[in-house]
Design a protein around this motif. Structure first.
Motif, PDB file in Angstrom:
ATOM      1  N   PRO A 162       0.895  -0.870  -0.029  1.00  0.00           N
ATOM      2  CA  PRO A 162       0.566  -0.146   0.282  1.00  0.00           C
ATOM      3  C   PRO A 162       1.276   0.689   0.118  1.00  0.00           C
ATOM      4  O   PRO A 162       1.445   1.310   0.738  1.00  0.00           O
ATOM      5  N   PRO A 163       0.441   2.366  -1.208  1.00  0.00           N
ATOM      6  CA  PRO A 163       1.536   3.356  -1.037  1.00  0.00           C
ATOM      7  C   PRO A 163       1.562   3.745   0.019  1.00  0.00           C
ATOM      8  O   PRO A 163       2.666   4.587   1.066  1.00  0.00           O
ATOM      9  N   ILE A 166       6.499  -1.367  -5.843  1.00  0.00           N
ATOM     10  CA  ILE A 166       5.011  -1.252  -6.523  1.00  0.00           C
ATOM     11  C   ILE A 166       4.131  -1.057  -5.813  1.00  0.00           C
ATOM     12  O   ILE A 166       3.289  -1.587  -4.566  1.00  0.00           O
ATOM     13  N   ASP A 167       2.828   0.135  -6.153  1.00  0.00           N
ATOM     14  CA  ASP A 167       2.020   1.191  -5.142  1.00  0.00           C
ATOM     15  C   ASP A 167       0.349  -0.139  -5.492  1.00  0.00           C
ATOM     16  O   ASP A 167       0.242  -0.475  -6.221  1.00  0.00           O
ATOM     17  N   ARG A 168      -0.122  -1.141  -4.538  1.00  0.00           N
ATOM     18  CA  ARG A 168      -0.272  -2.566  -4.709  1.00  0.00           C
ATOM     19  C   ARG A 168      -1.865  -1.481  -3.837  1.00  0.00           C
ATOM     20  O   ARG A 168      -1.963  -1.944  -2.231  1.00  0.00           O
ATOM     21  N   VAL A 169      -3.262  -1.364  -3.434  1.00  0.00           N
ATOM     22  CA  VAL A 169      -4.089  -0.796  -3.392  1.00  0.00           C
ATOM     23  C   VAL A 169      -5.368  -2.085  -2.650  1.00  0.00           C
ATOM     24  O   VAL A 169      -5.612  -1.828  -1.825  1.00  0.00           O
ATOM     25  N   SER A 170      -5.483  -2.872  -3.314  1.00  0.00           N
ATOM     26  CA  SER A 170      -6.330  -3.858  -3.536  1.00  0.00           C
ATOM     27  C   SER A 170      -5.749  -5.434  -3.936  1.00  0.00           C
ATOM     28  O   SER A 170      -4.651  -5.038  -4.857  1.00  0.00           O
ATOM     29  N   GLY A 171      -6.594  -6.282  -3.655  1.00  0.00           N
ATOM     30  CA  GLY A 171      -6.506  -7.873  -4.864  1.00  0.00           C
ATOM     31  C   GLY A 171      -5.636  -8.561  -3.395  1.00  0.00           C
ATOM     32  O   GLY A 171      -5.273  -8.233  -2.507  1.00  0.00           O
ATOM     33  N   ASP A 172      -6.095  -9.935  -4.039  1.00  0.00           N
ATOM     34  CA  ASP A 172      -6.017 -11.254  -2.885  1.00  0.00           C
ATOM     35  C   ASP A 172      -4.653 -11.853  -3.635  1.00  0.00           C
ATOM     36  O   ASP A 172      -3.692 -12.149  -2.204  1.00  0.00           O
ATOM     37  N   ILE A 177       4.377  -9.445  -1.454  1.00  0.00           N
ATOM     38  CA  ILE A 177       3.266  -8.252  -1.306  1.00  0.00           C
ATOM     39  C   ILE A 177       2.965  -7.857   0.408  1.00  0.00           C
ATOM     40  O   ILE A 177       3.009  -8.831   1.048  1.00  0.00           O
ATOM     41  N   VAL A 178       2.780  -6.698   0.225  1.00  0.00           N
ATOM     42  CA  VAL A 178       2.585  -6.676   2.185  1.00  0.00           C
ATOM     43  C   VAL A 178       0.962  -5.821   2.336  1.00  0.00           C
ATOM     44  O   VAL A 178       0.168  -4.830   0.869  1.00  0.00           O
ATOM     45  N   ARG A 179       0.312  -6.200   2.543  1.00  0.00           N
ATOM     46  CA  ARG A 179      -1.466  -6.045   2.760  1.00  0.00           C
ATOM     47  C   ARG A 179      -1.674  -5.211   4.236  1.00  0.00           C
ATOM     48  O   ARG A 179      -0.796  -6.245   4.944  1.00  0.00           O
ATOM     49  N   PHE A 180      -3.379  -4.773   4.512  1.00  0.00           N
ATOM     50  CA  PHE A 180      -3.472  -4.800   5.025  1.00  0.00           C
ATOM     51  C   PHE A 180      -3.941  -5.723   6.479  1.00  0.00           C
ATOM     52  O   PHE A 180      -4.271  -5.570   7.339  1.00  0.00           O
ATOM     53  N   ASP A 181      -4.846  -7.164   5.924  1.00  0.00           N
ATOM     54  CA  ASP A 181      -5.474  -8.091   6.794  1.00  0.00           C
ATOM     55  C   ASP A 181      -4.260  -9.311   6.561  1.00  0.00           C
ATOM     56  O   ASP A 181      -3.666  -9.546   5.571  1.00  0.00           O
ATOM     57  N   MET A 182      -5.188 -10.408   6.693  1.00  0.00           N
ATOM     58  CA  MET A 182      -4.016 -11.821   6.999  1.00  0.00           C
ATOM     59  C   MET A 182      -4.441 -12.255   5.597  1.00  0.00           C
ATOM     60  O   MET A 182      -5.215 -12.280   5.171  1.00  0.00           O
TER      61      MET A 182
END
Length: 294
Positions: free
Chosen positions: A99-100, A126-132, A140-145
């Motif tokens: 995420p940015p 790389i900016d990655r806002v959404s997606g599984d 990838i780094v994301r907000f939830d597991m």
């Protein structure tokens, strides 16, 4: 399959959805991508993709082949990185999607303050806002597991979100938020509890939200890591309600024990820890400043 290289074209089109984007990712051209996909269809006896309004969608019957292609790609990357680690002469490319707000608040400061921590790694952010799924990222780094599947996951940090605003702006009940928030999301609940109504303006990322809040004077929820010590935005309610979300990393299971993956993961964990350590004093400093102004 007579030409294993066709798997690269299959995988690129499945991930990108358009031949133009697939060609860019492959360093090729649209004509070559089209020819390779057509040749694959001839061997299969049916078109492997269908053209839709959303782009090229793979036929359900080739999904197992796409899964095999992802596994082959990941295993090749693993063995190449192991070989590079032995020679110490070639930089290892790693594509990291995040995420940015994580990139700007944690990863870029780490690159600035510790520029040699990733020596030997050729990192692409790389900016990655959404997606599984992973897409064409190595990590990838994301907000939830991430959902269960063929991904190795690890908690790498946390974001603490609270309401911020400009101390010189009058509160009117209007506020700003993100487009992806639902009524039940933590940041939305912070805003609803304070203002009693949905946001009047929405944008797609926390970084854009912070810029909007600075320029417009509208308050809104922001991660502490999005702020600096001299930021014009300050907590609306010093010591008040906040919301936290864990940050998770993910990579393909076939990259387990990949020395390059392991090294970048440790770097991400360190970057997020430094960002959180720094964010606490920032929020406290700004809270004291607002209290004095009040």
């Amino acid at each position: 399959m007579q030409n294993w290289d066709d798997l690269r074209f299959l995988l690129a089109l499945a991930r990108c959805g358009t031949m133009t984007e697939a060609a860019k990712r492959l360093g090729s051209n649209v004509a070559t991508v089209s020819r390779r996909i057509e040749r694959l269809g001839t061997r299969l006896g049916y078109p492997p993709f269908a053209k839709t309004a959303e782009g090229w969608v793979p036929a359900s019957s080739i999904l197992p082949l796409i899964d095999i292609a992802e596994t082959v790609e990941a295993r090749l990357a693993l063995e190449l990185n192991r070989a590079r680690a032995m020679t110490l002469t070639e930089r290892v490319p790693i594509r990291l999607g995040a995420p940015p707000v994580v990139t700007l608040g944690a990863l870029l400061p780490m690159l600035r303050d510790a520029p040699h921590a990733l020596g030997g790694i050729e990192l692409t952010l790389i900016d990655r806002v959404s997606g599984d799924g992973l897409g064409d990222h190595d990590i990838i780094v994301r907000f939830d597991m991430p959902p269960a599947g063929r991904l190795m996951t690890r908690k790498v940090g946390r974001l603490d979100v609270r309401l911020y605003g400009r101390p010189d702006a009058e509160e009117t009940g209007d506020w700003a938020g993100l487009t992806g928030w639902t009524e039940a999301s933590g940041p939305m609940q912070l805003g609803l509890a304070r203002f009693g109504r949905p946001p009047s303006l929405r944008v797609d990322t926390y970084n854009t939200l912070a810029s909007l809040m600075r320029s417009s004077g509208l308050p809104g929820p922001l991660p502490d890591t999005a702020l600096s010590f001299d930021d014009v935005l300050q907590p609306l309610d010093p010591g008040g309600a906040s919301w936290s979300v864990d940050l998770w990393s993910a990579y393909h299971e076939t990259r387990r024990n990949d020395p390059a993956i392991d090294r970048v993961l440790e770097w991400i964990v360190a970057a997020c820890a430094r960002a959180q350590d720094r964010a606490g004093p920032v929020a406290k400093t700004q809270a004291r400043s607002r209290s004095k102004q009040g």
